[in-house]
Design a protein around this motif. Structure first.
Motif, mmCIF file in Angstrom:
data_model
loop_
_atom_site.group_PDB
_atom_site.id
_atom_site.type_symbol
_atom_site.label_atom_id
_atom_site.label_comp_id
_atom_site.label_asym_id
_atom_site.label_seq_id
_atom_site.Cartn_x
_atom_site.Cartn_y
_atom_site.Cartn_z
ATOM 1 N N PRO A 181 0.816 -1.218 0.000
ATOM 2 C CA PRO A 181 0.000 0.000 0.000
ATOM 3 C C PRO A 181 0.853 1.273 0.000
ATOM 4 O O PRO A 181 2.001 1.263 0.447
ATOM 5 N N GLU A 182 0.252 2.352 -0.485
ATOM 6 C CA GLU A 182 0.947 3.640 -0.503
ATOM 7 C C GLU A 182 1.234 4.137 0.902
ATOM 8 O O GLU A 182 2.130 4.946 1.123
ATOM 9 N N THR A 183 0.454 3.652 1.875
ATOM 10 C CA THR A 183 0.649 4.073 3.263
ATOM 11 C C THR A 183 1.877 3.435 3.902
ATOM 12 O O THR A 183 2.347 3.882 4.950
ATOM 13 N N ILE A 201 13.005 1.219 -10.849
ATOM 14 C CA ILE A 201 12.648 1.109 -9.441
ATOM 15 C C ILE A 201 12.823 2.457 -8.753
ATOM 16 O O ILE A 201 11.980 2.890 -7.946
ATOM 17 N N PHE A 202 13.894 3.156 -9.081
ATOM 18 C CA PHE A 202 14.086 4.503 -8.537
ATOM 19 C C PHE A 202 12.928 5.410 -8.944
ATOM 20 O O PHE A 202 12.428 6.202 -8.127
ATOM 21 N N LYS A 203 12.482 5.299 -10.189
ATOM 22 C CA LYS A 203 11.379 6.144 -10.660
ATOM 23 C C LYS A 203 10.110 5.879 -9.860
ATOM 24 O O LYS A 203 9.360 6.816 -9.545
ATOM 25 N N LYS A 204 9.827 4.589 -9.546
ATOM 26 C CA LYS A 204 8.642 4.282 -8.738
ATOM 27 C C LYS A 204 8.792 4.822 -7.314
ATOM 28 O O LYS A 204 7.840 5.362 -6.732
ATOM 29 N N LEU A 205 9.972 4.679 -6.755
ATOM 30 C CA LEU A 205 10.204 5.181 -5.402
ATOM 31 C C LEU A 205 10.058 6.698 -5.347
ATOM 32 O O LEU A 205 9.559 7.252 -4.364
ATOM 33 N N ALA A 206 10.488 7.361 -6.407
ATOM 34 C CA ALA A 206 10.444 8.823 -6.427
ATOM 35 C C ALA A 206 9.017 9.355 -6.402
ATOM 36 O O ALA A 206 8.790 10.510 -6.015
ATOM 37 N N THR A 207 8.028 8.521 -6.784
ATOM 38 C CA THR A 207 6.629 8.967 -6.762
ATOM 39 C C THR A 207 5.970 8.732 -5.406
ATOM 40 O O THR A 207 4.866 9.240 -5.163
ATOM 41 N N LYS A 209 5.752 8.823 -1.115
ATOM 42 C CA LYS A 209 6.030 9.840 -0.112
ATOM 43 C C LYS A 209 6.811 9.307 1.088
ATOM 44 O O LYS A 209 7.589 10.038 1.695
ATOM 45 N N LYS A 210 6.610 8.045 1.420
ATOM 46 C CA LYS A 210 7.212 7.502 2.646
ATOM 47 C C LYS A 210 8.370 6.575 2.270
ATOM 48 O O LYS A 210 8.241 5.351 2.252
ATOM 49 N N VAL A 211 9.505 7.180 1.976
ATOM 50 C CA VAL A 211 10.685 6.421 1.541
ATOM 51 C C VAL A 211 11.889 6.868 2.353
ATOM 52 O O VAL A 211 12.171 8.063 2.469
ATOM 53 N N ILE A 247 14.714 14.185 -0.555
ATOM 54 C CA ILE A 247 14.571 14.450 0.877
ATOM 55 C C ILE A 247 14.034 15.854 1.105
ATOM 56 O O ILE A 247 13.164 16.084 1.964
ATOM 57 N N LYS A 248 14.501 16.781 0.331
ATOM 58 C CA LYS A 248 14.100 18.180 0.483
ATOM 59 C C LYS A 248 12.684 18.435 -0.026
ATOM 60 O O LYS A 248 11.905 19.174 0.600
ATOM 61 N N ASN A 249 12.320 17.805 -1.154
ATOM 62 C CA ASN A 249 11.082 18.186 -1.845
ATOM 63 C C ASN A 249 9.964 17.154 -1.799
ATOM 64 O O ASN A 249 8.797 17.511 -2.036
ATOM 65 N N ASN A 250 10.265 15.871 -1.545
ATOM 66 C CA ASN A 250 9.242 14.826 -1.599
ATOM 67 C C ASN A 250 8.922 14.215 -0.245
ATOM 68 O O ASN A 250 8.178 13.240 -0.174
ATOM 69 N N GLY A 251 9.513 14.719 0.814
ATOM 70 C CA GLY A 251 9.242 14.164 2.132
ATOM 71 C C GLY A 251 10.003 12.895 2.442
ATOM 72 O O GLY A 251 9.723 12.225 3.444
ATOM 73 N N HIS A 252 10.952 12.521 1.578
ATOM 74 C CA HIS A 252 11.787 11.358 1.867
ATOM 75 C C HIS A 252 12.768 11.706 2.988
ATOM 76 O O HIS A 252 12.908 12.868 3.380
ATOM 77 N N TRP A 253 13.441 10.715 3.509
ATOM 78 C CA TRP A 253 14.470 10.930 4.519
ATOM 79 C C TRP A 253 15.608 9.957 4.255
ATOM 80 O O TRP A 253 15.474 9.036 3.453
ATOM 81 N N GLY A 254 16.721 10.157 4.910
ATOM 82 C CA GLY A 254 17.824 9.233 4.665
ATOM 83 C C GLY A 254 19.082 9.602 5.401
ATOM 84 O O GLY A 254 19.193 10.671 6.008
ATOM 85 N N GLY A 255 20.017 8.691 5.354
ATOM 86 C CA GLY A 255 21.312 8.878 5.979
ATOM 87 C C GLY A 255 22.254 7.791 5.504
ATOM 88 O O GLY A 255 21.903 6.967 4.650
#
Length: 372
Positions: A181-183, A201-207, A209-211, A247-255
């Motif tokens: 699910p998208e959630t 796969i990157f293209k799908k992840l980029a669409t 919000k919770k990545v 991370i800046k524009n799509n609400g993703h996060w990372g480290g």
């Protein structure tokens, strides 16, 4: 260890490239069952898993839990992750036959574009190729079965971990991203050394919000290229810009997801400065194997240098709290068996047999570890 608590046997699903089913990455792969012999439903209600669940309900770790018990000598373990995702899990009333997947980690195969120096053929098709070991490629026969099972439990899924090999190169992850699910939160550990702009796969992840992006590297510049053989530092920097834009524009996060080993033990300050300059945190992980790449196992001379660098990092203003906690828990002992001859045999084998373009580079890049 008393009052051992873990939600993973009831809520986790991990499948490794051989088809072994576990309830977490750290669990013993030989205990539960294999999808080439049994259905996923048969394995998840098996007597062995019932015994594991009953043991954990009694407040004790099962033998299945060995790797988490070991990892917790230095900080967090796999079970912390599962418990964080399942904070509403009621251990006291859980049924020994119950399984409702909330945290998924399916590794379809070992396809990878790198042969990192502390990796091996079990996790990297590139390493298998270098060693002349046949690799079973393509979709596994149980691929559709697993995806169907996850689709049936779609409403339960909270988090999906994409791991490898290199998860951005595993084509099966395309359908997996459609099934969940998208959630759901998607996290992945990537070497960040593929062509992101053309990667489906990157293209799908980029669409989504919770990545969450765990960027798997632990050196910079030439030392990065030496350890992550096949990768290019400039490509990683370019891809890092793309991830930081998400991370800046799509609400993703990372480290950064880093493994503490001899290749970075004397370069911690350098690596941490890079992370801070890019605004990235570091999640450190201890090395499970091989022991001859563990700075704590390499005799008094190397141990002294590793401890000195660790203490220098802790005394600086660079460390974030979780990073400092990891390094404070590292215990250096002068009484361990000196495995440094094994380390140097490893370097010799790497440079003369597998990565022949790197001959002599270790002594140039880490002179402090090779000085007489």
């Amino acid at each position: 260890m008393s009052n051992f608590y873990c939600a993973a046997p009831w809520r986790g699903l991990h499948i490794n490239p051989r088809g072994d089913v576990k309830t977490c990455c750290a669990g013993d792969p030989n205990m539960l069952g294999n999808l080439n012999q049994h259905t996923i439903e048969e394995i998840l209600i098996s007597p062995v898993l019932q015994d594991i669940r009953n043991t954990i309900q009694s407040g004790k770790p099962h033998a299945y839990c060995y790797n988490c018990v070991k990892a917790e000598r230095y900080g967090r373990s796999e079970r912390n992750w599962h418990n964080d995702v399942n904070q509403d899990f009621d251990l006291a009333h859980a049924d020994a036959l119950e399984h409702r997947p909330t945290l998924i980690d399916v590794r379809w195969n070992t396809t990878c574009n790198l042969s990192c120096n502390y990796c091996a053929e079990a996790c990297s098709s590139k390493w298998a190729d270098l060693k002349g070991i046949p690799v079973k490629s393509g979709a596994r026969p149980y691929y559709e079965q697993v995806c169907d099972y996850l689709e049936q439990h779609r409403s339960s899924i909270r988090e999906v971990a994409l791991v490898g090999g290199e998860p951005l190169l595993l084509k099966e992850n395309e359908r997996l991203l459609d099934v969940i699910p998208e959630t759901a939160t998607v996290t992945l550990i990537t070497n960040l050394s593929v062509n992101l702009e053309s990667n489906p796969i990157f293209k799908k992840l980029a669409t989504r919000k919770k990545v969450g992006w765990s960027l798997s590297f632990d050196n910079v510049g030439s030392r990065f290229e030496y350890v992550r053989h096949g990768a290019k530092w400039n490509k990683l920097l370019h891809n890092l810009d793309l991830i930081q834009d998400l991370i800046k524009n799509n609400g993703h996060w990372g480290g950064i997801h880093a493994v503490y080993n001899i290749y970075n033990a004397t370069r911690l300050v350098e690596f941490t400065k890079f992370a801070r300059n890019r605004g990235l945190s570091i999640q450190w992980q201890s090395l499970y194997q091989p022991e001859y790449l563990d700075p704590q196992q390499l005799g008094p001379i190397i141990i002294h240098q590793a401890k000195q660098e660790r203490d220098l990092l802790l005394a600086s203003v660079l460390c974030q709290p979780n990073e400092a906690e990891f390094f404070k828990n590292i215990q250096f002992s002068a009484g361990v068996e000196d495995l440094s001859p094994d380390l140097h045999q490893h370097i010799k084998e790497i440079e003369s047999t597998y990565h022949t373009d790197q001959q002599g580079q270790f002594s140039h890049l880490w002179p402090e570890l090779t000085a007489k």
